[in-house]
Design a protein around this motif. Structure first.
Motif, short mmCIF file in Angstrom:
data_model
loop_
_atom_site.label_atom_id
_atom_site.label_comp_id
_atom_site.label_asym_id
_atom_site.label_seq_id
_atom_site.Cartn_x
_atom_site.Cartn_y
_atom_site.Cartn_z
N ILE A 49 4.28 3.24 -5.81
CA ILE A 49 3.11 2.35 -6.24
C ILE A 49 2.60 2.95 -7.66
O ILE A 49 2.19 4.24 -7.81
CB ILE A 49 2.07 2.70 -5.08
N SER B 210 8.29 8.17 -0.55
CA SER B 210 7.54 7.33 -1.37
C SER B 210 6.81 8.19 -2.68
O SER B 210 6.77 9.35 -2.63
CB SER B 210 6.40 6.86 -0.53
N VAL C 150 3.91 7.92 -5.61
CA VAL C 150 2.63 7.39 -6.17
C VAL C 150 2.41 7.98 -7.60
O VAL C 150 2.25 9.08 -7.76
CB VAL C 150 1.33 7.85 -5.13
N VAL D 250 3.10 -2.52 -6.75
CA VAL D 250 3.75 -1.93 -5.51
C VAL D 250 5.32 -2.33 -5.58
O VAL D 250 5.48 -3.64 -5.69
CB VAL D 250 3.35 -2.29 -4.12
N PHE E 170 6.84 2.67 1.18
CA PHE E 170 7.25 1.99 -0.08
C PHE E 170 8.07 2.89 -1.08
O PHE E 170 8.02 4.21 -0.56
CB PHE E 170 5.92 1.47 -0.69
N ILE F 193 -0.84 0.73 4.08
CA ILE F 193 0.57 0.83 3.47
C ILE F 193 1.16 2.25 3.48
O ILE F 193 2.37 2.41 3.35
CB ILE F 193 0.33 0.52 1.80
#
Length: 305
Positions: free
Chosen positions: A279, A246, A248, A289, A276, A271
């Motif tokens: 984000i 993921s 960020v 997201v 994911f 989360i």
């Protein structure tokens, strides 16, 4: 003495003969022009109750006075000073002032080995002949060391007190990995492979700003335990890459506020556990997201997609 009369005759008294010099007096007589040697001084000092150490200290003081008197003799004074220093070192070493142990205080085991190597001292070296300032400079030249002091403990110990630079992160750039301290400076002697628990930062300029972002990330344990690396983007902002792949994206300014937004999102939907693809926190007014495979459970959307 008046003459004595015996039987009417005058007898002159004979003068007394001088007593011969005793063997002890002859032994104490000092040959003219003979110069006493240091060991003779030590023996003489012991006769009058002085320890060899005190005798040597006194001798060193006399040598220093002699040196001052002869300073006007040009280069001869320099040679004399060298000779005096060698003689003092030899005499003090003869009574036990030799280096027997070195104590390194305030350093980790890895740093200690490099500090001792840089110090360059050796066993049985004359302890009083050491240049402590030069020794301190050599120790402070070691990458591990922030600052140092050197203390001489007579008769045979040297103490190296150091403040070790705090290892902050492993910095990956230009195809190599190095350890940096909390000011972004590289510690050359530190092998990055030996610091697996340090956070990984990546990219040009990452070392300069790591000390600002890392405390904010460390304040969020759930995020920190999932963090794989902090990537410096265009030397103006950070991306956080997590161990599950993921991403960020943080803004260029006010990163701490963005991390608080992420924390609130995680408290609401967990989360960080669900996973994911990305984000995006670059816009403080919108948290976008992107699910990894379609919509996340519960149609997670925060202020838009």
């Amino acid at each position: 003495m008046p003459a004595a009369l015996r039987g009417g005759s005058r007898v002159q008294a004979k003068p007394r003969a001088k007593a011969p010099a005793s063997s002890k007096a002859r032994s104490q007589a000092k040959p003219r022009g003979a110069a006493p040697i240091p060991h003779a001084k030590l023996r003489a000092a012991q006769v009058v109750g002085l320890s060899p150490q005190n005798a040597l200290i006194g001798a060193a003081g006399l040598m220093a006075v002699a040196l001052i008197i002869t300073l006007a003799t040009g280069h001869r004074a320099e040679h004399l000073a060298q000779g005096i220093e060698t003689a003092i070192d030899s005499e003090f070493g003869a009574v036990g002032f030799k280096l027997n142990s070195v104590r390194v205080q305030g350093a980790s085991p890895m740093a200690t080995a490099d500090i001792l190597k840089a110090a360059g001292v050796y066993k049985d070296q004359p302890l009083l002949g050491l240049d402590l300032e030069a020794l301190r400079q050599r120790v402070e030249a070691v990458g591990w060391v922030k600052q140092a002091s050197v203390v001489r403990l007579l008769p045979d110990t040297l103490v190296l007190k150091v403040e070790e630079r705090r290892q902050l992160a492993v910095w990956q750039h230009g195809g190599r990995s190095v350890v940096i301290d909390d000011h972004g400076r590289v510690i050359p002697e530190a092998e990055s492979a030996k610091f697996p628990t340090l956070p990984l930062i990546v990219g040009d300029g990452a070392n300069e700003y790591a000390a600002t972002i890392l405390p904010a990330v460390a304040a969020q344990p759930r995020l920190m335990e999932r963090l794989e690396a902090l990537v410096r983007v265009d030397n103006r902002r950070w991306d956080l890459r997590l161990k599950d792949g993921s991403l960020v994206q943080l803004p260029a300014v006010d990163e701490e506020a963005a991390l608080i937004q992420l924390q609130q999102l995680d408290q609401k939907s967990r989360i960080l556990e669900l996973g994911f693809e990305r984000i995006d926190l670059r816009d403080p007014s919108v948290v976008a997201v992107r699910p990894r495979d379609g919509a996340l459970p519960g149609q997670l959307v925060a202020n838009g997609v």
